[in-house]
Design an enzyme around this catalytic site. Structure first.
Site, PDB file in Angstrom:
ATOM      1  N   CYS A 155      12.061  63.480  30.194  1.00  0.00           N
ATOM      2  CA  CYS A 155      10.858  63.701  29.397  1.00  0.00           C
ATOM      3  C   CYS A 155      11.092  63.325  27.948  1.00  0.00           C
ATOM      4  CB  CYS A 155      10.427  65.154  29.502  1.00  0.00           C
ATOM      5  SG  CYS A 155       9.416  65.387  30.934  1.00  0.00           S
ATOM      6  N   GLU A 156      11.254  62.059  27.721  1.00  0.00           N
ATOM      7  CA  GLU A 156      11.574  61.561  26.383  1.00  0.00           C
ATOM      8  C   GLU A 156      11.214  60.088  26.404  1.00  0.00           C
ATOM      9  OE1 GLU A 156      13.216  62.421  22.680  1.00  0.00           O
ATOM     10  OE2 GLU A 156      13.525  63.811  24.329  1.00  0.00           O
ATOM     11  N   GLY A 209      39.061  50.586  19.721  1.00  0.00           N
ATOM     12  CA  GLY A 209      37.805  50.044  19.211  1.00  0.00           C
ATOM     13  C   GLY A 209      37.518  48.606  19.603  1.00  0.00           C
ATOM     14  N   SER A 249      34.430  51.194  16.457  1.00  0.00           N
ATOM     15  CA  SER A 249      34.277  50.903  17.872  1.00  0.00           C
ATOM     16  C   SER A 249      33.512  49.608  18.077  1.00  0.00           C
ATOM     17  CB  SER A 249      33.517  52.044  18.538  1.00  0.00           C
ATOM     18  OG  SER A 249      32.302  52.253  17.861  1.00  0.00           O
ATOM     19  N   ARG A 284      37.273  51.879  25.672  1.00  0.00           N
ATOM     20  CA  ARG A 284      36.152  51.078  26.182  1.00  0.00           C
ATOM     21  C   ARG A 284      36.633  49.786  26.861  1.00  0.00           C
ATOM     22  NH1 ARG A 284      31.278  51.194  23.570  1.00  0.00           N
ATOM     23  NH2 ARG A 284      32.377  52.096  21.798  1.00  0.00           N
ATOM     24  N   ARG A 296      23.843  56.077  25.583  1.00  0.00           N
ATOM     25  CA  ARG A 296      24.214  55.134  24.521  1.00  0.00           C
ATOM     26  C   ARG A 296      23.028  54.335  23.975  1.00  0.00           C
ATOM     27  NH1 ARG A 296      27.100  51.284  25.052  1.00  0.00           N
ATOM     28  NH2 ARG A 296      28.059  51.292  22.998  1.00  0.00           N
ATOM     29  N   TYR A 339      22.764  55.062  20.227  1.00  0.00           N
ATOM     30  CA  TYR A 339      23.299  54.001  19.355  1.00  0.00           C
ATOM     31  C   TYR A 339      22.442  52.751  19.335  1.00  0.00           C
ATOM     32  CZ  TYR A 339      27.781  56.435  20.247  1.00  0.00           C
ATOM     33  OH  TYR A 339      28.785  57.341  20.377  1.00  0.00           O
ATOM     34  N   PRO A 392      43.137  51.538  23.261  1.00  0.00           N
ATOM     35  CA  PRO A 392      41.869  51.041  23.810  1.00  0.00           C
ATOM     36  C   PRO A 392      41.294  51.991  24.856  1.00  0.00           C
ATOM     37  CG  PRO A 392      43.723  49.898  24.817  1.00  0.00           C
ATOM     38  CD  PRO A 392      44.308  50.846  23.805  1.00  0.00           C
ATOM     39  N   TYR A 397      31.962  55.888  27.799  1.00  0.00           N
ATOM     40  CA  TYR A 397      31.029  56.724  27.043  1.00  0.00           C
ATOM     41  C   TYR A 397      29.679  56.895  27.760  1.00  0.00           C
ATOM     42  CZ  TYR A 397      34.708  55.724  23.743  1.00  0.00           C
ATOM     43  OH  TYR A 397      35.938  55.573  23.180  1.00  0.00           O
TER      44      TYR A 397
HETATM   45  C1  LIG Z   1      41.302  57.833  17.394  1.00  0.00           C
HETATM   46  C2  LIG Z   1      40.630  57.000  18.426  1.00  0.00           C
HETATM   47  N1  LIG Z   1      41.367  56.185  19.179  1.00  0.00           N
HETATM   48  C3  LIG Z   1      40.805  55.409  20.136  1.00  0.00           C
HETATM   49  C4  LIG Z   1      39.441  55.432  20.365  1.00  0.00           C
HETATM   50  C5  LIG Z   1      38.879  54.573  21.453  1.00  0.00           C
HETATM   51  O1  LIG Z   1      37.951  53.662  21.036  1.00  0.00           O
HETATM   52  P1  LIG Z   1      37.403  52.562  22.039  1.00  0.00           P
HETATM   53  O2  LIG Z   1      36.997  53.257  23.289  1.00  0.00           O
HETATM   54  O3  LIG Z   1      36.254  51.951  21.321  1.00  0.00           O
HETATM   55  O4  LIG Z   1      38.522  51.605  22.292  1.00  0.00           O
HETATM   56  C6  LIG Z   1      38.625  56.262  19.593  1.00  0.00           C
HETATM   57  C7  LIG Z   1      37.176  56.291  19.807  1.00  0.00           C
HETATM   58  O5  LIG Z   1      36.407  56.955  19.199  1.00  0.00           O
HETATM   59  C8  LIG Z   1      39.237  57.084  18.594  1.00  0.00           C
HETATM   60  O6  LIG Z   1      38.513  57.899  17.839  1.00  0.00           O
END
Ligand SMILES: Cc1ncc(COP(=O)(O)O)c(C=O)c1O
Length: 461
Positions: free
Chosen positions: A389-390, A276, A238, A321, A358, A362, A319, A419
């Site tokens: 509370c963190e 990703g 990703s 994200r 996130r 991350y 895609p 996400y």
């Molecule tokens: C199999 C698969 N395809 C597509 C995606 C989407 O990834 P992104 O939102 O980073 O484009 C993911 C994310 O975990 C995934 O596991």
């Protein structure tokens, strides 16, 4: 309060911020690549999205609120579709899914990737054409597979031998021949600006290429001939900015395609390269456009196919994200401002890790701006934190905000479409925020705010 090793986790950088972060010339400036395309400063310096003042949005829908620039999401969907005209573009619903978004991406000509029964139910209830759905998941239950098969889902991306057995039994029982892809673990893991091509077989997803499981899975499906094997699938990670990870992955997966042809005389007609693709969360990020991506991926696939003497398969990508991430910003209200002398200023907002995990999960970076006004005050390095509370409850680790930021101000954080709502929780019994789609001067609630009644509804007794 539980102490959290925020210093260790986030790199304790005191009042300097990361090396790349510089005070802006004008603290009110918006860096265009970080914001949805229809966001600008409007009357009185407040942010406006598609002509609507964020102060009015906050008054009508409350804060925190996820604000979706609908035309931005639609434009990004079209950019992918136009950049990959002979490929199928699956929007990865895990990034953010609700019925309205399913309809938007479907209207823009995209397919949809789901990975649980809940996501599948959302897609079907929004009227998504089942044939345009791909079903992922490393542990699909028999009930989920049954639902997918009965609905006529277009592709099931099989992830394990147990799943092949379950799906084969189901197909025999139902007298159908589901179309499947084999998810291949290619030994490449790509994250952010780099990729690593060693030792990433050690994960729960997919069939190992190096260990021979991927070939064995393809042979099993072909030999039993109950499922229709359409092709291979790989997803390498990703927030990827570097095409070289895709190059290694395509080379390996197409070598397997050639191995299958040589062993069984079958050329699989499809190849799914997953998702990703990276987006800009800060000025440090410089993502490729869909057209640049398409050019690079095509070149890689064409080159590898020529080397293996394979016909170029029908491509798909997934895609998530890159379609929804940049189309959304979160609007918060500032509650308290605390200056820790000589170190940093904490600006607490009325949400936090329950609407955006996130940063804590991350170590993700975000940007922010004061959204309800412009300010003539000096830029001040601030940390935008939540109300949980963190002490790791951080939304934006480092950002320059005007030194006069105060309770009652609105703070907007861009790039929160992916996400964030989909990973939102009720930690500390905080109801999850609504999602409001704005288009041509009109705001439409597409996911309502959770209420305390919603929270209590699950308590029995
Ligand atoms: C199999 C698969 N395809 C597509 C995606 C989407 O990834 P992104 O939102 O980073 O484009 C993911 C994310 O975990 C995934 O596991």
């Amino acid at each position: 309060m539980r102490a959290h090793e925020a210093g260790a986790l986030h790199g304790d950088i005191g009042n300097r911020g990361p090396a790349w972060l510089r005070p802006p010339v004008d603290v009110n400036d918006l860096v265009p690549q970080l914001w949805p395309r229809n966001v600008a400063r409007g009357a009185g310096g407040a942010l406006a999205v598609a002509g609507l003042d964020v102060r009015d949005l906050a008054a009508e829908f409350g804060t925190p609120v996820y604000v979706l620039d609908e035309d931005d999401l639609r434009a990004r969907s079209r950019e992918f579709r136009d950049a990959f005209p002979d490929a199928d573009v699956y929007y990865a619903g895990k990034a953010f899914l609700c019925r309205a978004v399913v309809r938007m991406i479907a209207e823009e000509g995209l397919f949809l990737d789901v990975c649980t029964g809940g996501e599948l139910a959302t897609a079907l209830s929004a009227g998504m054409e089942p044939a345009r759905i791909g079903f992922h998941g490393n542990n699909k239950s028999v009930a989920e597979l049954t639902r997918a098969v009965d609905a006529g889902v277009g592709r099931i991306i099989v992830d394990s031998f147990a799943e092949i057995d379950r799906l084969t039994a189901l197909a025999r029982e139902r007298g159908v021949r589901p179309r499947v892809l084999v998810r291949v673990t290619v030994g490449v893991e790509a994250h952010t600006h780099e990729f690593i091509a060693t030792a990433h077989e050690d994960q729960k997803f997919g069939f190992s290429l190096a260990g021979g499981a991927a070939a064995a899975a393809a042979f099993k499906i072909l030999d039993e001939d109950v499922l229709e094997l359409r092709g291979l699938h790989s997803h390498i990670g990703s927030q990827i900015f570097d095409a070289s990870g895709f190059e290694v992955s395509a080379r390996r997966v197409l070598a397997l395609q050639a191995q299958i042809r040589d062993a069984r005389g079958v050329e699989l007609p499809e190849l799914d390269l997953g998702g990703g693709f990276g987006i800009a969360y800060t000025t440090q990020d410089d993502p490729a456009t869909p057209h640049e991506l398409a050019k690079r991926l095509r070149k890689i696939v064409d080159g590898e196919c020529a080397a293996e003497k394979l016909a170029v398969p029908h491509l798909s990508i997934e895609p998530g994200r890159a379609i929804v991430g940049p189309a959304v910003f979160t609007l918060y209200e500032v509650g308290t401002v605390k200056d820790v002398d000589g170190i940093r200023t904490y600006v607490s907002v009325d949400g936090g890790m329950s609407d955006n995990i996130r940063t804590a999960l991350y170590d993700a970076s975000y940007s922010a701006t004061v959204a309800n006004r412009v300010s003539a005050a000096e830029p001040m390095l601030a940390r935008v934190v939540g109300k949980h509370c963190e002490s790791g409850d951080i939304v934006v680790k480092d950002e320059f905000l005007p030194a006069d930021v105060q309770p009652g101000d609105l703070v907007a954080v861009p790039g929160t479409g992916a996400y964030c709502r989909s990973m939102a929780s009720n930690y500390n019994h905080v109801p999850r925020p609504p999602v409001v789609a704005v288009r041509e001067g009109r705001a439409r609630l597409i996911v309502r705010r959770e209420t305390e009644d919603d929270l209590l509804a699950l308590d029995v007794g």
